[in-house]
Design an enzyme around this catalytic site. Structure first.
Site, PDB file in Angstrom:
ATOM      1  N   ARG A 177      55.608  37.842  46.880  1.00  0.00           N
ATOM      2  CA  ARG A 177      54.700  36.975  47.650  1.00  0.00           C
ATOM      3  C   ARG A 177      55.466  35.955  48.478  1.00  0.00           C
ATOM      4  O   ARG A 177      55.096  35.670  49.614  1.00  0.00           O
ATOM      5  CB  ARG A 177      53.715  36.276  46.703  1.00  0.00           C
ATOM      6  CG  ARG A 177      52.704  37.263  46.126  1.00  0.00           C
ATOM      7  CD  ARG A 177      52.000  36.712  44.922  1.00  0.00           C
ATOM      8  NE  ARG A 177      51.142  35.591  45.260  1.00  0.00           N
ATOM      9  CZ  ARG A 177      50.796  34.641  44.400  1.00  0.00           C
ATOM     10  NH1 ARG A 177      51.259  34.650  43.165  1.00  0.00           N
ATOM     11  NH2 ARG A 177      49.993  33.682  44.776  1.00  0.00           N
ATOM     12  N   LYS A 181      47.784  24.405  48.156  1.00  0.00           N
ATOM     13  CA  LYS A 181      46.718  24.467  49.167  1.00  0.00           C
ATOM     14  C   LYS A 181      45.352  24.533  48.498  1.00  0.00           C
ATOM     15  O   LYS A 181      44.424  23.847  48.902  1.00  0.00           O
ATOM     16  CB  LYS A 181      46.875  25.713  50.069  1.00  0.00           C
ATOM     17  CG  LYS A 181      48.179  25.838  50.763  1.00  0.00           C
ATOM     18  CD  LYS A 181      48.209  27.066  51.665  1.00  0.00           C
ATOM     19  CE  LYS A 181      48.035  28.396  50.943  1.00  0.00           C
ATOM     20  NZ  LYS A 181      49.144  28.749  50.040  1.00  0.00           N
ATOM     21  N   ARG A 209      47.045  34.797  36.406  1.00  0.00           N
ATOM     22  CA  ARG A 209      46.856  35.836  37.422  1.00  0.00           C
ATOM     23  C   ARG A 209      47.965  36.883  37.385  1.00  0.00           C
ATOM     24  O   ARG A 209      49.136  36.555  37.250  1.00  0.00           O
ATOM     25  CB  ARG A 209      46.842  35.183  38.814  1.00  0.00           C
ATOM     26  CG  ARG A 209      45.501  34.653  39.208  1.00  0.00           C
ATOM     27  CD  ARG A 209      45.578  33.794  40.433  1.00  0.00           C
ATOM     28  NE  ARG A 209      46.320  34.390  41.545  1.00  0.00           N
ATOM     29  CZ  ARG A 209      46.429  33.810  42.738  1.00  0.00           C
ATOM     30  NH1 ARG A 209      45.840  32.643  42.958  1.00  0.00           N
ATOM     31  NH2 ARG A 209      47.105  34.377  43.700  1.00  0.00           N
ATOM     32  N   ARG A 248      47.450  34.354  57.769  1.00  0.00           N
ATOM     33  CA  ARG A 248      48.737  34.610  57.119  1.00  0.00           C
ATOM     34  C   ARG A 248      49.636  35.496  57.969  1.00  0.00           C
ATOM     35  O   ARG A 248      50.760  35.786  57.546  1.00  0.00           O
ATOM     36  CB  ARG A 248      48.494  35.320  55.785  1.00  0.00           C
ATOM     37  CG  ARG A 248      48.536  34.393  54.585  1.00  0.00           C
ATOM     38  CD  ARG A 248      47.941  35.166  53.436  1.00  0.00           C
ATOM     39  NE  ARG A 248      48.554  34.971  52.176  1.00  0.00           N
ATOM     40  CZ  ARG A 248      47.951  34.348  51.158  1.00  0.00           C
ATOM     41  NH1 ARG A 248      46.790  33.773  51.318  1.00  0.00           N
ATOM     42  NH2 ARG A 248      48.523  34.296  49.991  1.00  0.00           N
ATOM     43  N   ARG A 308      51.076  28.597  36.461  1.00  0.00           N
ATOM     44  CA  ARG A 308      49.686  28.366  36.873  1.00  0.00           C
ATOM     45  C   ARG A 308      48.686  29.133  35.995  1.00  0.00           C
ATOM     46  O   ARG A 308      48.891  30.288  35.645  1.00  0.00           O
ATOM     47  CB  ARG A 308      49.527  28.814  38.328  1.00  0.00           C
ATOM     48  CG  ARG A 308      48.129  28.630  38.865  1.00  0.00           C
ATOM     49  CD  ARG A 308      48.120  28.586  40.337  1.00  0.00           C
ATOM     50  NE  ARG A 308      48.425  29.876  40.953  1.00  0.00           N
ATOM     51  CZ  ARG A 308      48.415  30.058  42.273  1.00  0.00           C
ATOM     52  NH1 ARG A 308      48.144  29.064  43.075  1.00  0.00           N
ATOM     53  NH2 ARG A 308      48.691  31.250  42.772  1.00  0.00           N
TER      54      ARG A 308
END
Ligand code: AMP
Length: 216
Positions: free
Chosen positions: A173, A15, A162, A90, A128
């Site tokens: 998550r 996204k 992260r 969310r 990532r």
């Protein structure tokens, strides 16, 4: 284009990458609640510390705090002609709050689901890395920087892994997504306001499809 584009998808669905492209190429502001919360890291307030703790755990910030942040940001001038929400709403409550906000702003909501198979998400998230200066997103498997660990555009900047992209946090998550956010797909489907895009494969192909939906 006077609408609120909502990108819905699991963490790691891309996204952020797609919203950034829409911003770069179409000038539609990308409003990422995750980025805004991460920016609060430098503030020395009790709220900023609380936000930080919750984020690291992989859980969600309260609906009301999140709403205040979104409301304030989308009231600025650059959002007058529409914006892309990346990571918001969310929860069902956030979706209801967004209905009100969009109504006040005289904008229609258009949702786009970015769908990526579960096995791919874990690989994407744990691989990532991002630039602390410009926010550019890399992946050690599929989109490595030219020099290991360093942003292509900012040679002084060491890429960030992260805290919530480590494996056990990713599991939390994804579970949070399944429980609270995924039901929003049905919600927008009932309203006839959602389209689905396959989010695995070539980045430019995915972008073209999203851009076509946004500009129509
Ligand atoms: P993201 O970068 O979108 O994956 O968001 C990172 C973290 O920020 C999430 O795991 C949450 O802790 C927090 N966050 C981002 N967006 C929201 C939201 N809409 N509601 C609550 N918490 C959020």
């Amino acid at each position: 284009m006077d609408k609120v584009i909502v990108l819905i998808g699991a963490p790691g669905a891309g996204k952020g990458t797609q919203a950034r492209l829409l911003q770069e190429r179409r000038g539609i502001p990308q409003i990422s609640t995750g980025d805004m919360f991460r920016e609060m890291k430098t503030l020395e307030t009790p709220l900023a510390r609380e936000v930080q703790e919750i984020m690291v755990s992989g859980k969600l910030i309260s609906d009301d705090v999140t709403y205040q942040v979104v409301r304030e940001r989308t009231s600025r001038e650059d959002c007058e002609n529409g914006y892309v929400l990346d990571g918001y709403p969310r929860t069902a409550i956030q979706a209801a709050q967004l209905e009100e906000l969009a109504k006040e702003q005289a904008k229609d909501i258009q949702a786009i689901e970015v769908h990526v198979p579960r096995e791919e998400l874990m690989r994407r998230l744990t691989g990532r890395r991002s630039c602390p200066v410009c926010g550019e997103i890399y992946n050690i498997h599929s989109k490595p920087p030219k020099i290991d660990g360093v942003c292509d555009l900012h040679s002084e900047a060491e890429l960030i892994h992260r805290a919530d992209d480590f494996e056990e946090k990713v599991a939390v998550r994804l579970a949070t997504y399944d429980e609270l956010t995924k039901p929003l797909i049905d919600y927008y489907e009932t309203l006839g306001r959602i389209s689905k895009v396959e989010g695995s494969g070539d980045l430019e192909t995915i972008y073209s499809e999203i851009e076509r939906l946004v500009m129509k």
